[in-house]
Design a protein around this motif. Sequence first.
Motif, short mmCIF file in Angstrom:
data_model
loop_
_atom_site.label_atom_id
_atom_site.label_comp_id
_atom_site.label_asym_id
_atom_site.label_seq_id
_atom_site.Cartn_x
_atom_site.Cartn_y
_atom_site.Cartn_z
N UNK A 192 0.83 -1.21 0.00
CA UNK A 192 0.00 0.00 0.00
C UNK A 192 0.86 1.25 0.00
N UNK A 193 0.22 2.42 0.04
CA UNK A 193 0.95 3.69 -0.09
C UNK A 193 1.62 4.16 1.20
N UNK A 194 1.67 3.30 2.21
CA UNK A 194 2.27 3.69 3.49
C UNK A 194 3.79 3.80 3.33
N UNK A 195 4.31 5.00 3.52
CA UNK A 195 5.75 5.21 3.36
C UNK A 195 6.12 5.98 2.12
N UNK A 196 5.16 6.18 1.19
CA UNK A 196 5.49 6.95 -0.01
C UNK A 196 5.34 8.46 0.23
N UNK A 197 4.77 8.84 1.37
CA UNK A 197 4.56 10.26 1.66
C UNK A 197 5.87 11.04 1.61
N UNK A 198 6.95 10.38 2.05
CA UNK A 198 8.23 11.07 2.12
C UNK A 198 8.76 11.46 0.75
N UNK A 199 8.24 10.82 -0.31
CA UNK A 199 8.68 11.18 -1.67
C UNK A 199 8.23 12.59 -2.04
N UNK A 226 -1.77 9.44 -3.96
CA UNK A 226 -0.95 10.66 -4.09
C UNK A 226 -1.67 11.72 -4.91
N UNK A 227 -2.29 11.32 -6.01
CA UNK A 227 -3.06 12.27 -6.82
C UNK A 227 -4.20 12.86 -6.00
N UNK A 228 -4.87 12.04 -5.21
CA UNK A 228 -5.99 12.53 -4.40
C UNK A 228 -5.51 13.49 -3.31
N UNK A 229 -4.50 13.09 -2.57
CA UNK A 229 -4.03 13.91 -1.44
C UNK A 229 -3.38 15.20 -1.86
N UNK A 230 -2.49 15.14 -2.85
CA UNK A 230 -1.78 16.36 -3.27
C UNK A 230 -2.68 17.27 -4.10
N UNK A 231 -3.66 16.69 -4.78
CA UNK A 231 -4.56 17.51 -5.60
C UNK A 231 -5.65 18.18 -4.79
N UNK A 232 -6.07 17.56 -3.67
CA UNK A 232 -7.19 18.09 -2.88
C UNK A 232 -6.75 19.03 -1.77
N UNK A 250 6.36 10.19 6.70
CA UNK A 250 5.76 8.88 6.96
C UNK A 250 4.57 8.99 7.90
N UNK A 251 3.44 8.43 7.49
CA UNK A 251 2.24 8.45 8.30
C UNK A 251 1.30 9.60 8.00
N UNK A 252 1.68 10.49 7.06
CA UNK A 252 0.87 11.69 6.81
C UNK A 252 -0.46 11.37 6.13
N UNK A 253 -0.56 10.22 5.48
CA UNK A 253 -1.82 9.88 4.82
C UNK A 253 -2.98 9.80 5.82
N UNK A 254 -2.68 9.48 7.07
CA UNK A 254 -3.74 9.47 8.08
C UNK A 254 -4.30 10.88 8.27
N UNK A 280 -9.39 8.84 9.16
CA UNK A 280 -8.04 8.81 9.73
C UNK A 280 -7.82 7.51 10.49
N UNK A 281 -8.77 7.12 11.33
CA UNK A 281 -8.64 5.89 12.11
C UNK A 281 -8.60 4.66 11.18
N UNK A 282 -9.40 4.71 10.14
CA UNK A 282 -9.43 3.58 9.19
C UNK A 282 -8.07 3.43 8.50
N UNK A 283 -7.48 4.56 8.10
CA UNK A 283 -6.16 4.50 7.45
C UNK A 283 -5.09 4.02 8.42
N UNK A 284 -5.17 4.46 9.67
CA UNK A 284 -4.20 3.99 10.67
C UNK A 284 -4.34 2.48 10.90
#
Length: 419
Positions: A36-43, A250-256, A266-270, A282-286
């Motif tokens: 999954x996308x956990x850990x790609x936030x740092x990119x 990434x498209x959803x988070x950075x675009x919205x 790391x962990x910012x998707x939450x 947030x809890x579901x993603x965690x």
Amino acid sequence: MGEEGMTSDAENKAKTSPKLTLLPLIALIFYDVSGGPFGVEDSVRAGGGPLLSLLGFLIFPLIWSIPEALVTAELATSFPQNGGYVIWISSAFGPFWGFQEGFWKWFSGVIDNALYPVLFLDYLKHSFPIFNHLIARIPALLGITVSLTYLNYRGLHIVGFSAVALAFFSLCPFIVMSFLSIPRISPKQWLAVDFKKVEWRGYFNCMFWNLNYWDKASTLAGEVENPSKTFPKALFGAVILVVSSYLIPLLAGTGALKSSSNEWSDGYFAEVGMLIGGVWLKWWIQAAAAMSNLGLFEAEMSGDAFQLLGMSEMGMLPSIFASRSKYGTPTISILCSATGIIFLSWMSFQEILEFLNFLYAIGMLLEFAAFIKLRIKKPELHRPYKVPLANIWCNTALSASCDATCSCYVPGFCPDILR
């Protein structure tokens, strides 16, 4: 019981144990590579904004992941036995280099796997602060490692279907988040980049680590049902799944959101989930992140254990490593990997990321070299799946120097390209 009797017993258990089918194999490869996308936030942070991150996950799969997956598909179907890349390297360069490859890969796999119980607790401690204290953390780490090791012991087919369920659970919140983000997306935000903030070393390490390990599942090729057809399909499906699981969130988070690139760690998707959907998301993603680490652990341990089994069957390790339980799993190999994980679980992610990438890069260079060497050394080798690119090279050479009636002609290989 003699060694011959042990070998015969192990072979019988291997034949009677359920084989991996397409969907569980896709899930295991998905967890070998990604989870999954956990850990790609740092990119996004290391890339100074969304643009380089998005370009990276579009371009790197083309120049690294897909070639690696294609080589794995050809060699895994050519050598459909447990041991994977150890067999490839041994066939191309001899048992000495095969053993080196096996040791590097197993050692890096155990170090990598030691992180996942730690990361699992790191996600949970936000909701359960007691896991910040060693008095609760150490028993929890041991309990998680023992429980997941037992699941591996019970059978690879159980691990495979568990991986399918975990993958579904881990990706669902990002599907929901992506749909919720659509009304808020501003495409121009995807083009943002500040080259003064780019940390090239961290950026490339993040890309490399998140797009590696396509070859890992080859170590259990002997446990796959009809590997000549199943492996190429599974690798193709896993490539699509992994790249999509990175790009869409990434498209959803950075675009919205108009978040600064410095916030993407790391962990910012939450936090992204909370800003887009609310606290429940947030809890579901965690929870999904925590469960994904369990899937990563299971896939890694399976690959490591069956690699040791394959090395034992090749005579590189004592025969005890090839002994199987009544469930068809390599008991001693699993216990050996679990012991290494327990002793190494004190290490942190940042301490070993570059070391893992270094070990993996050495192993992959050997694998690409073996791929080329085997094309030259053993053109007659039965290859149920064959990377088509070599045929293009050969046809180019043939058009300049010979034709299909020439005595040097072998489909997919032409000695004239070496002149």
